[in-house]
Design a protein around this motif. Structure first.
Motif, mmCIF file in Angstrom:
data_model
loop_
_atom_site.group_PDB
_atom_site.id
_atom_site.type_symbol
_atom_site.label_atom_id
_atom_site.label_comp_id
_atom_site.label_asym_id
_atom_site.label_seq_id
_atom_site.Cartn_x
_atom_site.Cartn_y
_atom_site.Cartn_z
ATOM 1 N N ALA A 1 7.901 9.677 -7.474
ATOM 2 C CA ALA A 1 9.030 9.772 -6.536
ATOM 3 C C ALA A 1 8.585 9.439 -5.116
ATOM 4 C CB ALA A 1 9.635 11.172 -6.595
ATOM 5 N N ALA A 2 7.362 9.826 -4.755
ATOM 6 C CA ALA A 2 6.859 9.519 -3.411
ATOM 7 C C ALA A 2 6.611 8.029 -3.224
ATOM 8 C CB ALA A 2 5.575 10.304 -3.146
ATOM 9 N N SER A 3 6.438 7.303 -4.317
ATOM 10 C CA SER A 3 6.197 5.861 -4.196
ATOM 11 C C SER A 3 7.494 5.057 -4.099
ATOM 12 C CB SER A 3 5.385 5.364 -5.391
ATOM 13 O OG SER A 3 6.177 5.313 -6.552
ATOM 14 N N LEU B 1 8.451 1.201 -2.765
ATOM 15 C CA LEU B 1 9.038 0.187 -3.641
ATOM 16 C C LEU B 1 10.278 -0.422 -2.990
ATOM 17 C CD1 LEU B 1 9.087 -1.261 -6.384
ATOM 18 C CD2 LEU B 1 10.456 0.642 -7.239
ATOM 19 N N GLY B 2 11.096 0.418 -2.374
ATOM 20 C CA GLY B 2 12.274 -0.095 -1.667
ATOM 21 C C GLY B 2 11.890 -1.010 -0.519
ATOM 22 N N ALA B 3 10.846 -0.646 0.213
ATOM 23 C CA ALA B 3 10.374 -1.502 1.309
ATOM 24 C C ALA B 3 9.821 -2.815 0.766
ATOM 25 C CB ALA B 3 9.312 -0.763 2.121
ATOM 26 N N CYS B 4 9.167 -2.768 -0.398
ATOM 27 C CA CYS B 4 8.678 -4.005 -1.031
ATOM 28 C C CYS B 4 9.849 -4.918 -1.376
ATOM 29 C CB CYS B 4 7.879 -3.684 -2.287
ATOM 30 S SG CYS B 4 6.217 -3.087 -1.983
ATOM 31 N N TYR B 5 10.926 -4.338 -1.905
ATOM 32 C CA TYR B 5 12.106 -5.138 -2.211
ATOM 33 C C TYR B 5 12.704 -5.747 -0.952
ATOM 34 C CZ TYR B 5 12.870 -4.486 -7.153
ATOM 35 O OH TYR B 5 12.766 -4.554 -8.507
ATOM 36 N N LEU B 6 12.748 -4.988 0.113
ATOM 37 C CA LEU B 6 13.305 -5.499 1.365
ATOM 38 C C LEU B 6 12.481 -6.662 1.896
ATOM 39 C CD1 LEU B 6 15.517 -5.053 3.478
ATOM 40 C CD2 LEU B 6 13.940 -3.535 4.660
ATOM 41 N N CYS C 1 0.831 -1.214 0.000
ATOM 42 C CA CYS C 1 0.000 0.000 0.000
ATOM 43 C C CYS C 1 0.860 1.255 0.000
ATOM 44 C CB CYS C 1 -0.932 0.006 1.205
ATOM 45 S SG CYS C 1 -2.317 -1.107 1.029
ATOM 46 N N ALA C 2 1.989 1.222 0.702
ATOM 47 C CA ALA C 2 2.890 2.379 0.709
ATOM 48 C C ALA C 2 3.477 2.626 -0.674
ATOM 49 C CB ALA C 2 4.019 2.160 1.715
ATOM 50 N N TRP C 3 3.593 1.590 -1.470
ATOM 51 C CA TRP C 3 4.097 1.742 -2.825
ATOM 52 C C TRP C 3 2.997 2.186 -3.779
ATOM 53 C CZ3 TRP C 3 4.485 -2.780 -6.619
ATOM 54 C CH2 TRP C 3 5.026 -2.362 -7.825
ATOM 55 N N VAL C 4 1.815 1.589 -3.671
ATOM 56 C CA VAL C 4 0.748 1.827 -4.644
ATOM 57 C C VAL C 4 -0.049 3.095 -4.354
ATOM 58 C CG1 VAL C 4 -1.397 0.857 -5.551
ATOM 59 C CG2 VAL C 4 0.592 -0.599 -5.249
ATOM 60 N N MET D 1 -1.716 9.902 -9.165
ATOM 61 C CA MET D 1 -1.159 10.464 -10.392
ATOM 62 C C MET D 1 -2.268 10.821 -11.379
ATOM 63 S SD MET D 1 2.141 8.043 -11.178
ATOM 64 C CE MET D 1 1.583 7.889 -12.812
ATOM 65 N N ASN D 2 -2.055 11.919 -12.115
ATOM 66 C CA ASN D 2 -2.935 12.307 -13.202
ATOM 67 C C ASN D 2 -2.073 13.024 -14.235
ATOM 68 O OD1 ASN D 2 -4.924 13.092 -14.932
ATOM 69 N ND2 ASN D 2 -6.198 14.060 -13.364
ATOM 70 N N ARG D 3 -1.565 12.266 -15.204
ATOM 71 C CA ARG D 3 -0.635 12.838 -16.185
ATOM 72 C C ARG D 3 -1.298 13.893 -17.049
ATOM 73 N NH1 ARG D 3 2.761 8.828 -19.643
ATOM 74 N NH2 ARG D 3 3.287 10.788 -20.613
ATOM 75 N N LYS D 4 -2.590 13.763 -17.287
ATOM 76 C CA LYS D 4 -3.274 14.733 -18.137
ATOM 77 C C LYS D 4 -3.323 16.106 -17.485
ATOM 78 C CE LYS D 4 -6.149 11.392 -20.491
ATOM 79 N NZ LYS D 4 -7.487 10.892 -20.705
ATOM 80 N N ARG D 5 -3.490 16.114 -16.171
ATOM 81 C CA ARG D 5 -3.600 17.399 -15.480
ATOM 82 C C ARG D 5 -2.241 18.037 -15.227
ATOM 83 N NH1 ARG D 5 -7.065 17.989 -10.092
ATOM 84 N NH2 ARG D 5 -6.216 15.924 -9.892
#
Length: 190
Positions: A87-89, A93-98, A64-67, A73-77
């Motif tokens: 970058a905040a995710s 992602l690092g914690a998921c790898y750990l 959940c911390a990764w997703v 995100m909203n690339r259109k806006r």
């Protein structure tokens, strides 16, 4: 059929990208796996089973911390804000790898002929499964319980964020100054 430069670049980066994603897990297993399950996990308060429960409970939390930032995100806006959410995710992602590395260190080789002395050395995957045979079950139950609690929490938070419609079972409102009869411009039935 012509391919664009971007497609060729993507094709060239697939294999190095895959290797870059897998290497942290391999290095984690090589350098810290035996010490983690041979020394650290048994010394954890409650022993290796409590450590497996802690790791299992962390699986949905770090996911959940990764997703969660990625859902904002909203690339259109705004491209800049989308990159900021990516970058905040990254810590998630690092914690998921750990956490994935901790779990992967308990994986035994598939073929029995590959179960060498290193597999049975203290902290090796075969040693872990011999000394803690129900490790996988404890981790799985902890993962499911933590996921259920997170889902309940998210449902309660989402219910609190939506306004509740006004109750229709309450007493009728008093007539307003514009409508002395209380029918507010409607004609009474004939």
């Amino acid at each position: 059929m012509k391919t664009s430069f971007g497609e060729r670049l993507f094709a060239c980066l697939v294999l190095p990208g895959f290797v870059a994603l897998i290497m942290p897990l391999v290095l984690f297993d090589m350098y810290w796996g035996h010490e983690l399950w041979g020394d650290f996990a048994p010394a954890w308060p409650g022993g290796a089973y409590a450590f497996a429960g802690t790791v299992g409970a962390l699986v949905p939390v770090v996911f959940c911390a990764w997703v969660a930032p990625l859902t904002r995100m909203n690339r259109k806006r705004s491209r800049g804000r989308s990159l900021a959410w990516v970058a905040a995710s990254l810590p998630g992602l690092g914690a998921c790898y750990l956490v994935a590395g901790v779990i992967a260190t308990t994986a035994r080789p598939k073929r029995r002929r590959n179960w060498d002395a290193d597999c049975y050395s203290q902290g090796g995957p075969c040693w872990v499964h011999v000394h803690y045979p129900w490790l996988w079950a404890v981790g799985l139950v902890a993962t499911l319980v933590a996921a259920a609690l997170l889902i309940i929490l998210l449902v309660r938070l989402s219910r609190g964020a939506t306004p509740t419609p006004p109750s229709t079972s309450g007493p009728a409102a008093a007539p307003t100054p514009r409508s002395p009869t209380g029918i507010a411009g409607r004609r009474p039935p004939a």
